[in-house]
Design a protein around this motif. Structure first.
Motif, PDB file in Angstrom:
ATOM      1  N   ARG A  13      -3.702  -5.243   0.739  1.00 64.77           N
ATOM      2  CA  ARG A  13      -3.161  -3.892   0.503  1.00 64.77           C
ATOM      3  C   ARG A  13      -4.249  -2.987  -0.098  1.00 64.77           C
ATOM      4  O   ARG A  13      -4.289  -1.788   0.195  1.00 64.77           O
ATOM      5  CB  ARG A  13      -1.948  -3.957  -0.432  1.00 64.77           C
ATOM      6  N   TYR A  58       0.871  -1.172   0.000  1.00 57.90           N
ATOM      7  CA  TYR A  58       0.000   0.000   0.000  1.00 57.90           C
ATOM      8  C   TYR A  58       0.906   1.219   0.000  1.00 57.90           C
ATOM      9  O   TYR A  58       1.869   1.292   0.775  1.00 57.90           O
ATOM     10  CB  TYR A  58      -0.883   0.015   1.249  1.00 57.90           C
ATOM     11  N   VAL A  93      -1.820   0.916  -4.859  1.00 60.46           N
ATOM     12  CA  VAL A  93      -1.334  -0.420  -4.534  1.00 60.46           C
ATOM     13  C   VAL A  93      -0.299  -0.827  -5.570  1.00 60.46           C
ATOM     14  O   VAL A  93      -0.502  -0.616  -6.777  1.00 60.46           O
ATOM     15  CB  VAL A  93      -2.487  -1.446  -4.522  1.00 60.46           C
TER      16      VAL A  93
END
Length: 449
Positions: free
Chosen positions: A351, A320, A326
């Motif tokens: 994420r 992240y 992402v």
């Protein structure tokens, strides 16, 4: 997992993905991420207590060794727990098991309950003779001490069923998951410090017990109503969790209808071909599979604007990145994919779930964010069950891969923006299960805040 390539697909995984968590209907109270079913997370020793009292039980055919001493001590302790519970919970007295038998599956044969023990790497309860038996030669030595106690706690769960008159002709899956649940009851008592013989940490100790349940799960692709079925690792951990969090009467209520509503166990179908990574597994670097993953996440969290191709590389195999993007390390994703495609795609989904939290104005760092991440990842998984006929679908065994990842020391599925997680695999699995069974982002954000 699999890509959906035909219109007509089996829809038998769940009766519906937006199920209420059994025993928690309507509950939205905040959960403390540093507790396990209300108990503080501890990291101390697990296993026999130093200077514990003698078992007071003997096993027929014992060799007098350490394994048999551990087993008889475990049975005595478990019987002590049930002796304290039966009068209050069931208005009955608990009768100890009539006989304990030790055998060596590598040695001379014994005939027990109509079964030959030579080559029988097992532990079992036989209601006809009221016997608990175990293999001291190969089975119990393959586990650490607290996991060996867990095996026997499960078998004693069957003795509990017999004493409650609940065994009979019940399907195997009901018997086995009730026994898992009764084992959870006993270990809650141990974790609370009530046992004279054993101690259990709610962090690493519970993690090891849940890992044991994974080790003796049903094979992926087997039917939950098959003869001898025990359940997937995900379902067995769920049943154990009911027992750890609730009382023995909760376990007694487990029946086929309830299991059918929450079971994640399904058989492979003609679309689950072996495509190079084992039946039911996709190549995680396949361009279409990755596109289906991204589309499934967008569908699971409508309105959340999450960008791809982030370059911060804070965690592996996916990251992240601040600002709501992402990133994926494709080579690392392929390595994780060797465990299974869900382990890899679940890491990516986690994420994405962190970015979703940021878009909601929620904190993305700290243990609460990690638990919320696990819950939201479970929610995503609920949107790709077979009944949804999504482009990307769960295959048998996928959620067991989730259990493996969630019980790992550095679980990313239950990690915050930096990948930090809590030491309790039990709590991580619980959060993931909450999201999967409720199918509700609101439940995740209200319970973990």
């Amino acid at each position: 997992m699999k890509a959906l390539v035909v219109a007509a697909v089996s829809a038998a995984l769940l009766a519906g993905c937006a199920q209420s968590v059994p025993g928690r209907a309507g509950e939205s109270s905040r959960l403390d991420p540093l507790k396990v079913a209300g108990l503080a997370i501890t990291t101390g020793d697990s296993g026999p207590r130093p200077g514990a009292p003698a078992a007071g039980r003997e096993a027929r055919n014992s060799d007098g060794g350490a394994i048999d001493r551990l087993a008889t001590s475990a049975v005595a302790d478990i019987e002590g727990y049930w002796a304290s519970q039966f009068p209050d919970r069931f208005d009955l007295d608990f009768e100890p098991v009539r006989q304990l038998v030790s055998y060596d599956s590598r040695g001379p044969n014994l005939r027990l309950c109509g079964t030959d023990t030579q080559g029988l790497v097992n532990a079992f309860y036989c209601s006809g003779e009221d016997v608990v038996a175990w293999d001291r030669g190969e089975l119990l030595p393959s586990f650490d001490a607290i996991s060996a106690v867990a095996v026997l706690a499960h078998e004693m769960g069957h003795a509990v069923q017999f004493r409650l008159g609940a065994g009979g002709n019940a399907p195997s899956i009901v018997k086995e998951q009730q026994a898992d649940c009764y084992a959870g009851n006993y270990f809650r008592w141990v974790a609370e410090g009530n046992s004279e013989r054993f101690q259990l940490s709610t962090g690493p100790g519970l993690n090891q017990i849940l890992t044991t349940l994974f080790a003796i799960r049903d094979s992926a692709g087997s039917a939950f109503d098959a003869q001898g079925a025990h359940g997937t690792a995900f379902d067995r951990v769920t049943a154990f969790g009911f027992g750890f969090a609730e009382d023995p009467q909760r376990c007694a209520r487990i029946d086929l209808e309830e299991i059918g509503k929450r079971s994640t166990q399904d058989v492979f179908d003609e679309q689950d071909g072996d495509i190079g990574f084992g039946v039911g597994n996709l190549r995680v670097d396949d361009r279409q599979a990755l596109l289906d993953l991204k589309n499934s996440l967008a569908a699971a969290f409508p309105g959340s604007r999450v960008a791809w191709n982030g370059t911060c590389a804070t965690t592996s195999p996916a990251s992240y990145c601040a600002g709501g993007s992402v990133g994926i390390d494709l080579q690392a994703l392929v390595r994780v994919g060797r465990i299974g495609d869900f382990a890899a795609f679940g890491a990516v989904a986690s994420r994405y779930a962190v970015a979703v939290q940021e878009s909601m104005g929620l904190s993305v760092e700290g243990v609460v964010a990690g638990q919320r991440t696990a819950c939201l990842t479970g929610l995503w998984a609920s949107t790709i069950v077979r009944s949804r006929k999504a482009p990307l679908e769960l295959s048998p065994g996928d959620l067991d891969e989730a259990v493996v990842e969630l019980l790992s020391r550095d679980s990313l599925i239950a990690g915050d923006a930096r990948g930090t997680t809590i030491p309790s695999g039990f709590a991580r699995v619980e959060a993931f299960r909450d999201g999967f069974l409720t199918g509700s982002a609101e439940s995740c954000t209200t319970r973990y805040r």
